[in-house]
Structure formats: C-alpha cells, structure tokens
Design a protein around this motif. Structure first.
Motif, PDB file in Angstrom:
ATOM      1  N   GLY A   8      12.185 -59.140  34.747  1.00 14.29           N
ATOM      2  CA  GLY A   8      11.723 -60.512  34.594  1.00 14.29           C
ATOM      3  C   GLY A   8      12.218 -61.207  33.339  1.00 14.29           C
ATOM      4  O   GLY A   8      11.874 -62.357  33.100  1.00 14.29           O
ATOM      5  N   ARG A  10      15.657 -62.278  30.880  1.00 19.83           N
ATOM      6  CA  ARG A  10      17.050 -62.640  31.138  1.00 19.83           C
ATOM      7  C   ARG A  10      17.948 -62.462  29.916  1.00 19.83           C
ATOM      8  O   ARG A  10      17.558 -62.789  28.800  1.00 19.83           O
ATOM      9  CB  ARG A  10      17.128 -64.123  31.552  1.00 19.83           C
ATOM     10  N   GLU A 110       3.621 -60.759  35.162  1.00 19.58           N
ATOM     11  CA  GLU A 110       3.418 -60.820  36.602  1.00 19.58           C
ATOM     12  C   GLU A 110       4.662 -60.305  37.289  1.00 19.58           C
ATOM     13  O   GLU A 110       5.747 -60.343  36.737  1.00 19.58           O
ATOM     14  CB  GLU A 110       3.195 -62.268  37.057  1.00 19.58           C
ATOM     15  N   ARG A 111       4.492 -59.872  38.499  1.00 15.89           N
ATOM     16  CA  ARG A 111       5.652 -59.428  39.262  1.00 15.89           C
ATOM     17  C   ARG A 111       6.503 -60.644  39.565  1.00 15.89           C
ATOM     18  O   ARG A 111       6.009 -61.660  40.036  1.00 15.89           O
ATOM     19  CB  ARG A 111       5.180 -58.770  40.551  1.00 15.89           C
ATOM     20  N   GLN A 112       7.806 -60.497  39.323  1.00 15.74           N
ATOM     21  CA  GLN A 112       8.646 -61.676  39.480  1.00 15.74           C
ATOM     22  C   GLN A 112       8.950 -61.971  40.941  1.00 15.74           C
ATOM     23  O   GLN A 112       8.964 -61.096  41.782  1.00 15.74           O
ATOM     24  CB  GLN A 112       9.938 -61.499  38.700  1.00 15.74           C
ATOM     25  N   GLN A 113       9.209 -63.206  41.214  1.00 14.20           N
ATOM     26  CA  GLN A 113       9.632 -63.662  42.532  1.00 14.20           C
ATOM     27  C   GLN A 113      10.448 -64.926  42.347  1.00 14.20           C
ATOM     28  O   GLN A 113      10.756 -65.310  41.229  1.00 14.20           O
ATOM     29  CB  GLN A 113       8.418 -63.919  43.431  1.00 14.20           C
ATOM     30  N   ARG A 116      10.027 -67.532  39.556  1.00 15.82           N
ATOM     31  CA  ARG A 116       9.033 -67.088  38.575  1.00 15.82           C
ATOM     32  C   ARG A 116       9.453 -65.775  37.952  1.00 15.82           C
ATOM     33  O   ARG A 116       9.530 -64.751  38.620  1.00 15.82           O
ATOM     34  CB  ARG A 116       7.670 -66.930  39.238  1.00 15.82           C
ATOM     35  N   LEU A 117       9.685 -65.810  36.671  1.00 18.79           N
ATOM     36  CA  LEU A 117      10.047 -64.606  35.931  1.00 18.79           C
ATOM     37  C   LEU A 117       8.906 -64.270  34.991  1.00 18.79           C
ATOM     38  O   LEU A 117       7.829 -64.862  35.062  1.00 18.79           O
ATOM     39  CB  LEU A 117      11.342 -64.867  35.143  1.00 18.79           C
ATOM     40  N   ARG A 118       9.145 -63.329  34.114  1.00 15.19           N
ATOM     41  CA  ARG A 118       8.095 -62.990  33.150  1.00 15.19           C
ATOM     42  C   ARG A 118       8.257 -63.775  31.850  1.00 15.19           C
ATOM     43  O   ARG A 118       7.477 -63.604  30.924  1.00 15.19           O
ATOM     44  CB  ARG A 118       8.130 -61.486  32.873  1.00 15.19           C
ATOM     45  N   HIS A 120       9.951 -67.727  30.487  1.00 22.50           N
ATOM     46  CA  HIS A 120      10.714 -68.940  30.772  1.00 22.50           C
ATOM     47  C   HIS A 120      10.537 -69.936  29.631  1.00 22.50           C
ATOM     48  O   HIS A 120       9.692 -69.761  28.756  1.00 22.50           O
ATOM     49  CB  HIS A 120      10.303 -69.562  32.117  1.00 22.50           C
TER      50      HIS A 120
END
Length: 447
Positions: A8, A10, A110-113, A116-118, A120
């Motif tokens: 999550g 970058r 949170e689990r990324q999707q 939505r990352l961990r 930003h």
RNA sequence: GUGGCCGUAGCUCAAUCGGUUAGAGCACCGGAUUGUGGUUCCGGGGGUUGCGGGUUCAAUUCCCGUCGGUCACCCCA
C-alpha cells in the motif's frame, strides 16, 4: 534482494514523481487563486486525537504504536483534527473567515484496493468562521476549478450535492422518527449500490411506514431543486432549506461552475459531523470512486477544539484523481524535468572551457548536463554525443566546433535545424560575465 | 477482518499433455555506421519462474501453505 516497499506504499520514480508534483502544484496554484494560505502539522499525532472524535474502533484502521517514551501515537489518517486544534488554539487572533489549505501525506492501515492505498496525499481546504452559503459556494467552486485546471470538463466529472438540514427537514416532514434517521442515511448512502428490496427491508426494520419508505426510495430519482420543490414545496420547514439551496446554486452559477452542480440526496458522507451542505465530485463515467468530498461541519471545532465556529472543508486525494487524469489522457504533457542544454565538446575543447561554460549557464538558472567522464567527452564522436543528448531529453545541445566556435542545436520535438545558430566562444572565455554566452542560449530556450 | 482472481527479466508477455540449457519485444550498457540529430546493424549484462513444502523419473506447469499483487465486501478519506 532488499525489502520492497510496504504493502500500500509507493516508490515514486521520476515519472511517477512528475505526476505527483503536477497534481500538488495544481492544487497549490488554484487554492492560492482563492486566497487560501498553506499550513501543515505533525505527521505523527497522539492517538487520542483520533479516538476522541471517532471512538476506539478507529484504531483498527490506523498506523498506531507506542513510542519510546511510552506515548500512544498514530500516523495521521486525516487532517481535520490537527486543523481544528491549530485553529482553536488561536481562534481569537485569526482573521475570519480563515481560508487555509494543506497537502498532508495521510496514512490508513487498511487492505488496499482500487483507488485506496495505505498512504496518499490529500489536499485539504477549509473555511472557518462563516455560516453563509456564499462560503459553501466558494468551497465547492475551488474543488471544481481545480478539476477544470487539470483539463477536465463537464463530460468528465460533476458534483453531487446534498444538504443535511434539507434532508432532515424532509425526514421530519415524512414523520420519520429522529431515532431512525441514521438508518435512513445508511440506506440512502447505498441506494445506488444495493438492491431496492434490500433497502426497503432495512427501512422497514428501522420503523418506516410504507409511505415513508416509498418516499425515501424515491429520493434517488430527485436531481434538482425544482423537482424537490414540486414534491415537497408545500412544507414550510422544507421550503426554508430549498430556498437556501437555490441561493447556493445561483452563487455557483455566477462563479461559472453551475453546470457541474447536481442535487443528490443520496450523498451522505459518512454518518458523523457534517451539519449542512455536503458534496462529492464524481467522474462522469462512473468508473472511479469519488475524487473529492467535503461539506459543512459547524459543530466539529466545538467538539475537537472547544471553540464554537462554523466551518466547512473538503479533501481531495492524489490516488483516484491520478487514475482519472491518466484514463482521460490529461497527463500526457507531464514529463520528468530534463536538461535545458547538453554540452558537446570537440576533440580539442579543453575540459576547463567546457566547465566554465557550464558554470556561466548554470548561474543563469539554465540546467546543464554533459558526460561525467573525460574519456567520453573526448573519445565519443559528436554524433554519438548528440544521440546521448537526445535520449537524455535535453532541449538544446551546445556543440563546440573547435576552441572558438560553438553551435546551439535545437533537440526538442521534431524540429530541424531551424533554431541552430553559430556562436563565437572567444567572448565567453575572455569575459564570462558578459551576455555573450547567455543571450543565444536563452533565446533558443525562449526565455 | 472476509471472499474471488493472479504471481516467469526493470516493463509487457511466451514456453505443446508435466519433459532436455526458461525465450522474445521494449528498456539498459558497449560497439559499428549516419563526420551534426530519435534510424539501421552487431554484441552484452541481466531469472533461485515470489518464497517454503509436497506429488513425480522429471514441476514455470499439479497440490498445500505463506508472502505479495489485484478486485469486491466491511468501513471510510
């Protein structure tokens, strides 16, 4: 293999960093256009700052730990509590309305999707100390103008706007008990994503009679003040809020962003702290999550900072926005910064001369690159060096023909030698402070 | 936290039914050529097939676990 970045999180290589910089610079530029000033706070805060607003259950979604002094701390998941504390501490001294913005990096465990990352970056714009709808219109217009500046238009995005006061008046008019409002909000929030009979069932469980259920389920189809007025305008309680919303819409029209506005009673924005107009910006194709969300929260500063001031604000993250801009081809022009000028010596050019020229140009704010190897400088043919310059993305090459002459060669784009010009380097070497070096280069750079 | 799908070079992908030394394009590095332009040609470095275990004469391929990615749910920014 060294460890990779955490899930999550970058790594921003130059190409990705250029996108991030483009987004953040645009945010800053437009926020300043609205006379907002930038602030920041600590990325690490006491855990209590977040639990007092959202309760202990939020801890599961935070990056929190105990520091070496035994303090319970958390990486900030949002900016509002920090903002509220800062404003409250100096509430008496600050000129109102406060117009502040910030671009914090926020963290969420949170689990990324998708989208939505961990971690930003999120633009936060807040206005404090004004309860008039003119402030609400100002706020939304900032968010819209930002998107417009990125090159997006009405075919790309629009704003869905509701008003807690209006919605509450409607629920009251429908004789729905206040105890059931939270459940109604939850149903409205999911009205689009949830089968209609599931929504109806939940409303029935919440205690709504058939007429109220149908009315609430019908809220999704109402997308204008006129439609709402036609359906509920006979209620004086509702009309007050309709009139204010109409005024709000008029302000937005005059601000030049009226076309983006759409009334939408299913915009709920969570269940907490919002008290008035709330909005979310969506891409028009419906492919992405909301790219921006915000609204009025007149009681939050009281709750968090102990100061009673009306407030409103929004947040806009870089992840979904970046995905949308990429999908719409709005990032094509965003490139990594490259050298303005690449120096290509002849076989007889002394390195000291080359470096002296580089120095003069750099002190004039021209970025300069050349091979950092004496062997390459002298052994590589000028053709090969020009190829190097081209591949490196330099805009110009300064090609030394011999010790006294050089040429400015345009490399950018598909241009030919139209901008090529011959210079007399003797002037540079005898009087490096003159404009002899700079003028042709600056001209070729368009400065 | 729950579930689906997917992990081969820096990137995008290939590798017959489980079969011999895991390949290609792009990218990167070097060279030739165009005596000053993104071309073309030659060469090179790069892989514990995510990791661990199992089945098998033999596993990139099948099974289990784990880690990671992705999408949805939950929740929300």
């Amino acid at each position: 293999m060294p460890p990779k970045a955490l899930p999550g999180f970058r790594d921003f290589y130059p190409a990705e960093y250029a996108v991030r910089a483009h987004i953040i610079e645009t945010w800053r530029r437009i926020a300043r256009r609205y006379a907002c000033t930038e602030y920041d706070g600590p990325p690490l805060e006491p855990l209590e700052l977040y639990t007092q607003k959202s309760g202990d259950e939020i801890v599961g979604q935070l990056y929190n730990f105990e520091d070496k002094g035994g303090r319970a701390v958390a990486m900030r998941p949002e900016m509002t509590p920090t903002f509220a504390r800062m404003v409250a501490a100096r509430a008496q001294a600050l000129r109102k309305p406060v117009r502040w913005f910030s671009v914090p990096q926020l963290f969420r465990y949170e689990r990324q999707q998708k989208g939505r990352l961990r971690e930003h970056f999120q633009l936060n714009v807040d206005i404090v100390g004004e309860s008039d709808v003119l402030a609400d219109a100002e706020l939304l217009s900032i968010a819209i103008e930002i998107c417009r500046d990125f090159g997006l238009d009405r075919s790309d995005f629009y704003a869905r706007v509701s008003d807690r006061r209006l919605l509450n008046a409607l629920l009251g008019h429908l004789k729905i008990h206040p105890d059931a409002w939270a459940a109604v909000y939850a149903v409205l929030d999911k009205l689009e994503r949830q089968p209609r009979d599931v929504s109806a069932q939940k409303l029935e469980t919440a205690g709504l009679d058939a007429a109220a259920r149908d009315a609430v389920l019908g809220f999704g189809a109402i997308d204008s003040v006129d439609a709402l007025r036609a359906a509920f305008g006979e209620s004086a309680d509702v009309r007050v809020h309709l009139d204010r919303f109409a005024e709000y819409a008029n302000h937005l029209q005059a601000l030049g962003v009226g076309e983006f506005l759409r009334l939408d009673l299913t915009i709920v924005r969570g269940l907490a702290y919002y008290t008035g107009i709330v909005f979310e910006l969506f891409d028009a194709h419906g492919e992405f999550r909301a790219i921006c969300g915000g609204g009025r929260y007149d009681n939050l500063l009281q709750a968090l900072g102990g100061v009673d001031l009306p407030s409103l604000g929004f947040g806009m993250g870089d992840v979904v926005l970046g995905e949308l801009l990429k999908a719409r081809g709005k990032l094509a022009e965003v490139g990594t910064p490259v050298a303005d000028v690449w120096l290509v010596p002849s076989e007889s050019t002394a390195i000291a001369h080359l470096l002296a020229v580089a120095s003069v140009l750099r002190r004039a704010d021209v970025s300069v690159e050349y091979p950092l190897s004496a062997e390459k400088l002298h052994a590589r043919k000028s053709g090969a060096q020009l190829k190097d310059a081209q591949k490196a993305g330099a805009r110009l090459a300064l090609v030394f023909r011999d010790d006294t002459l050089a040429e400015v060669v345009a490399l950018a784009g598909a241009s030919t030698d139209a901008e090529r010009s011959v210079l007399d380097t003797a002037d540079w070497l005898t009087a490096v402070n003159t404009s002899a070096v700079l003028a042709p280069v600056l001209t070729a750079l368009g400065r």
